[in-house]
Design an enzyme around this catalytic site. Structure first.
Site, PDB file in Angstrom:
ATOM      1  N   GLU A 194     -33.711  26.579  -3.311  1.00 21.71           N
ATOM      2  CA  GLU A 194     -35.006  25.919  -3.406  1.00 21.71           C
ATOM      3  C   GLU A 194     -34.767  24.598  -4.128  1.00 21.71           C
ATOM      4  O   GLU A 194     -33.777  24.422  -4.833  1.00 21.71           O
ATOM      5  CB  GLU A 194     -36.008  26.778  -4.174  1.00 21.71           C
ATOM      6  CG  GLU A 194     -35.876  26.726  -5.682  1.00 21.71           C
ATOM      7  CD  GLU A 194     -34.629  27.409  -6.205  1.00 21.71           C
ATOM      8  OE1 GLU A 194     -34.142  28.360  -5.551  1.00 21.71           O
ATOM      9  OE2 GLU A 194     -34.135  26.988  -7.273  1.00 21.71           O
ATOM     10  N   LYS A 199     -24.649  17.959 -11.224  1.00 22.80           N
ATOM     11  CA  LYS A 199     -24.984  19.093 -10.352  1.00 22.80           C
ATOM     12  C   LYS A 199     -23.858  19.436  -9.381  1.00 22.80           C
ATOM     13  O   LYS A 199     -23.733  20.580  -8.953  1.00 22.80           O
ATOM     14  CB  LYS A 199     -26.272  18.805  -9.582  1.00 22.80           C
ATOM     15  CG  LYS A 199     -27.518  18.925 -10.456  1.00 22.80           C
ATOM     16  CD  LYS A 199     -28.788  18.878  -9.614  1.00 22.80           C
ATOM     17  CE  LYS A 199     -29.998  19.271 -10.438  1.00 22.80           C
ATOM     18  NZ  LYS A 199     -30.379  18.239 -11.423  1.00 22.80           N
ATOM     19  N   SER A 230     -25.930  12.686 -17.877  1.00 24.63           N
ATOM     20  CA  SER A 230     -25.878  13.704 -16.815  1.00 24.63           C
ATOM     21  C   SER A 230     -25.978  13.121 -15.412  1.00 24.63           C
ATOM     22  O   SER A 230     -25.476  13.724 -14.463  1.00 24.63           O
ATOM     23  CB  SER A 230     -26.990  14.735 -17.030  1.00 24.63           C
ATOM     24  OG  SER A 230     -28.256  14.112 -17.152  1.00 24.63           O
TER      25      SER A 230
END
Ligand SMILES: *Cc1c(COP(=O)(O)O)cnc(C)c1O
Length: 393
Positions: free
Chosen positions: A110, A88, A378
């Site tokens: 959000e 991310k 990930s």
């Protein structure tokens, strides 16, 4: 409602929003197109990847896992080693730079389980921007450590009590706040979903993963892998790993979705596997539906994979026959979580464990020792250990 005819990926993508929001994002799309081709932006991005995120991430030969599986050589792309522990960060450094270049003062986002909120708060701290994170009140209760991380980073975490007090409601409130204050704020979206230009931007900022895999494979082994496997929630780490290989048609691209309690139940997140075209959150993609044809709720024990839609770019690749699809249940993912931890001393995120679990499934695809398979790891699993041992085993 307005569908500006840009940001389309085959039959998917686009912008399905009230006119005023569509215009704001139309302007963002134009500005991003100008910005991304400037050497200054690209140099700043490269510097942040290297000096802040810690790229390039390692391509790791998982020798013990390979031996256990008894076939193709398995490599792990170690996005878990990035700053903040997941892919991310690649996206937030990119969008953070866009926000800064546009002269914005505040990031808003959000968050569901809090991972994207923490990533956004991280780059806000680094770039000296204010940061408002909208989070469902119920999610805030369930995810206290991430709420504290965001606070430590200087972000304001705003509880959303409307509706069910979860992610869906947080999206609505955050979008409302953005519409009111768009001159000074930047809405930072966390995956390759949403209206144009977000799928394109997020894909662009994540594709460094696959570019590195290609370079590292050619340098270390001298050939491209047979397959690349990634989990897919919104689809950003999968697209990150796949994009550099889309033109290499011999490389199989496998998107693994959460089969939750079972593909035959109603508790799963198989948007690519079982969805049909619909509009969700301002864009068109493959979406899960219930028997009445309403958009269904998704389910996965891995909160990062719990989304009833998927990137429009993955929907297009699926329709073009370029993707192989996998489905992995909660139980298979937990087994893979434990297996990788025991075998390699690497605790994977529960999301990433879905991609690992695909290797253990009985499809017999990777039995040739001459083949090479890359799994995109990930993120790291520290965030998941408590839930795994308290609730899932
Ligand atoms: C958020 C997250 C995902 C799911 O998001 P994608 O956009 O599908 O990549 C997967 N793995 C980890 C570790 C995450 O934090």
């Amino acid at each position: 409602m307005s569908n500006k005819a840009n940001g389309n990926f085959g039959d998917f993508g686009g912008t399905f929003l009230p006119e005023f929001l569509a215009e704001i994002l139309g302007t963002l799309a134009e500005k991003y197109d100008e910005l991304k081709v400037t050497p200054e932006f690209q140099n700043d991005l490269k510097a942040l990847y290297k000096n802040y995120a810690g790229r390039p991430s390692m391509l790791y030969y998982a020798e013990r896992l390979t031996k256990k599986l008894g076939g193709a050589k398995i490599y792990l792309k170690r996005e878990d080693l990035n700053h903040t522990g997941a892919h991310k960060i690649n996206n937030v450094v990119g969008q953070g730079l866009v926000a800064k270049a546009l002269g914005k003062k505040k990031l808003i986002a959000e968050t569901g389980a809090g991972q994207h909120g923490v990533a956004t708060a991280t780059i806000a701290a680094y770039l000296n921007l204010d940061c408002d994170i909208y989070m469902g009140a119920r999610d805030m209760d369930a995810q206290k450590p991430n709420v504290y991380r965001m606070k430590a980073l200087g972000a304001k975490v705003i509880p959303v009590t409307a509706g069910q007090g979860t992610l869906k409601d947080a999206v609505d409130v955050a979008l409302g706040a953005y519409a009111q204050d768009h001159a000074d704020t930047y809405y930072l979206l966390g995956s390759a979903v949403g209206p144009h230009p977000y799928p394109t931007m997020v894909r662009d900022f994540q594709q460094v993963i696959g570019e590195e895999i290609k370079e590292q494979m050619l340098a270390e082994v001298g050939k491209l892998p047979t397959a690349i496997i990634a989990c897919a929630g919104g689809g950003s780490n999968a697209l990150g790993a796949f994009t550099a290989f889309i033109a290499n048609e011999d490389v199989e691209l496998v998107a693994v979705e959460p089969a939750g309690l079972g593909a035959e139940t109603e508790k799963h997140g198989l948007s690519l596997g079982k969805g049909s075209p619909d509009v969700i959150h301002g864009f068109k993609t493959l979406v899960m539906h219930d028997d009445e044809g309403e958009i269904a709720e998704s389910y996965s024990a891995a909160s990062g994979l719990d989304y009833p839609g998927i990137s429009p770019i993955l929907s297009m690749l699926k329709e073009n026959g370029r993707l192989a699809l996998g489905g992995v249940t909660d139980k298979e993912a937990v087994d893979a979580f434990i297996a990788l931890s025991h075998l390699e001393g690497i605790i994977p995120a529960l999301e990433s464990s879905h991609a690992i679990a695909y290797l253990f499934q009985d499809h017999g695809k990777y039995s040739n020792p001459d083949d090479i398979v890359v799994v995109n790891l990930s993120g790291r699993g520290d965030k998941d250990v408590e839930n795994v041992f308290e609730n899932l085993i």
